[in-house]
Scaffold this motif. Structure first.
Motif, mmCIF file in Angstrom:
data_model
loop_
_atom_site.group_PDB
_atom_site.id
_atom_site.type_symbol
_atom_site.label_atom_id
_atom_site.label_comp_id
_atom_site.label_asym_id
_atom_site.label_seq_id
_atom_site.Cartn_x
_atom_site.Cartn_y
_atom_site.Cartn_z
ATOM 1 N N ARG A 238 8.170 1.689 -7.299
ATOM 2 C CA ARG A 238 7.386 0.899 -6.328
ATOM 3 C C ARG A 238 7.472 -0.597 -6.648
ATOM 4 O O ARG A 238 7.630 -1.418 -5.759
ATOM 5 C CB ARG A 238 5.935 1.362 -6.317
ATOM 6 C CG ARG A 238 5.711 2.599 -5.471
ATOM 7 C CD ARG A 238 4.241 2.829 -5.174
ATOM 8 N NE ARG A 238 3.466 3.209 -6.341
ATOM 9 C CZ ARG A 238 3.412 4.443 -6.848
ATOM 10 N NH1 ARG A 238 4.090 5.410 -6.291
ATOM 11 N NH2 ARG A 238 2.676 4.697 -7.910
ATOM 12 N N ASP B 86 7.514 0.536 4.406
ATOM 13 C CA ASP B 86 6.458 -0.370 4.868
ATOM 14 C C ASP B 86 6.967 -1.789 5.111
ATOM 15 O O ASP B 86 6.361 -2.544 5.866
ATOM 16 C CB ASP B 86 5.311 -0.419 3.857
ATOM 17 C CG ASP B 86 4.544 0.895 3.803
ATOM 18 O OD1 ASP B 86 4.616 1.676 4.781
ATOM 19 O OD2 ASP B 86 3.884 1.149 2.775
ATOM 20 N N SER B 87 8.080 -2.154 4.478
ATOM 21 C CA SER B 87 8.612 -3.506 4.628
ATOM 22 C C SER B 87 9.223 -3.724 6.011
ATOM 23 O O SER B 87 9.359 -4.857 6.458
ATOM 24 C CB SER B 87 9.671 -3.790 3.558
ATOM 25 O OG SER B 87 10.854 -3.050 3.835
#
Length: 193
Positions: free
Chosen positions: A113, A149-150
């Motif tokens: 992450r 999510d980016s």
């Protein structure tokens, strides 16, 4: 474990054999979860309709755990893979079984992450694609999920154990080798040199 289900018994027998024949000083704890925090009232034993629980987790402890986590957890992942094959899990169901030692996988997920966050910042700053190191299919999947999510496009590239994830800038289409190119590359790896 008292009166384990057939699948759990197979795992326990496999791990006992591994410890004995490998001369490993390890202890293990097998946890079976039906995906619920508390047992289902209609099914108090927590058994799922299939022969296996929803998820099986095995945690190793003992003096020889560093052997399992050495070389990026290679032995730990190999034992997990053999256990999945022993239970005859389909490839897409391999996530139903998880082996860990000294929180190796938890720490690796955190590391992935953090690497994803740093890569997103780098790609946004430079506008250049970023290629990660080769990793297992499970780690690539975790990385793809962390990068989702980016909003930036990702793709896996490479062959076999050398497959890796590439993060692309916005507007750049991921490049994938054609099926014919991949087939030819795989065939070439088996040709004698």
């Amino acid at each position: 474990m008292s009166s384990p289900e057939p699948g759990l018994k197979k795992i326990e027998d496999f791990l006992q054999t591994l410890k004995k024949s490998g001369g490993l000083d390890l202890k293990f704890n097998i946890l079976a979860c039906n995906g619920q925090v508390q047992p289902d009232a209609a099914n108090p034993t927590g058994e799922t309709p299939s022969a296996l629980p929803e998820k099986i987790s095995v945690e190793f402890t003992g003096p020889d755990t560093p052997l399992l986590t050495a070389r990026n957890g290679e032995l730990l992942l190999a034992i997990e893979h053999i256990a999945a094959k022993l239970l005859r899990l389909e490839h897409e169901d391999h996530d139903r079984i998880s082996f860990d030692a000294e929180n190796f996988k938890v720490l690796r997920e955190q590391e992935l992450r953090l690497a994803a966050e740093a890569a997103v910042e780098k790609v946004l700053r430079t506008g250049q694609p970023h290629a990660f190191n080769p990793m297992s299919s499970r780690e690539r999947r975790l990385l793809h999920l962390a990068l989702a999510d980016s909003g930036l496009p990702t793709a896996s590239s490479g062959l076999g154990p050398r497959r890796y994830v590439v993060l692309y800038p916005q507007g750049v289409k991921p490049t994938e080798a054609s099926t014919q190119d991949r087939t030819q590359a795989i065939r070439n790896t088996f040709r004698r040199r």
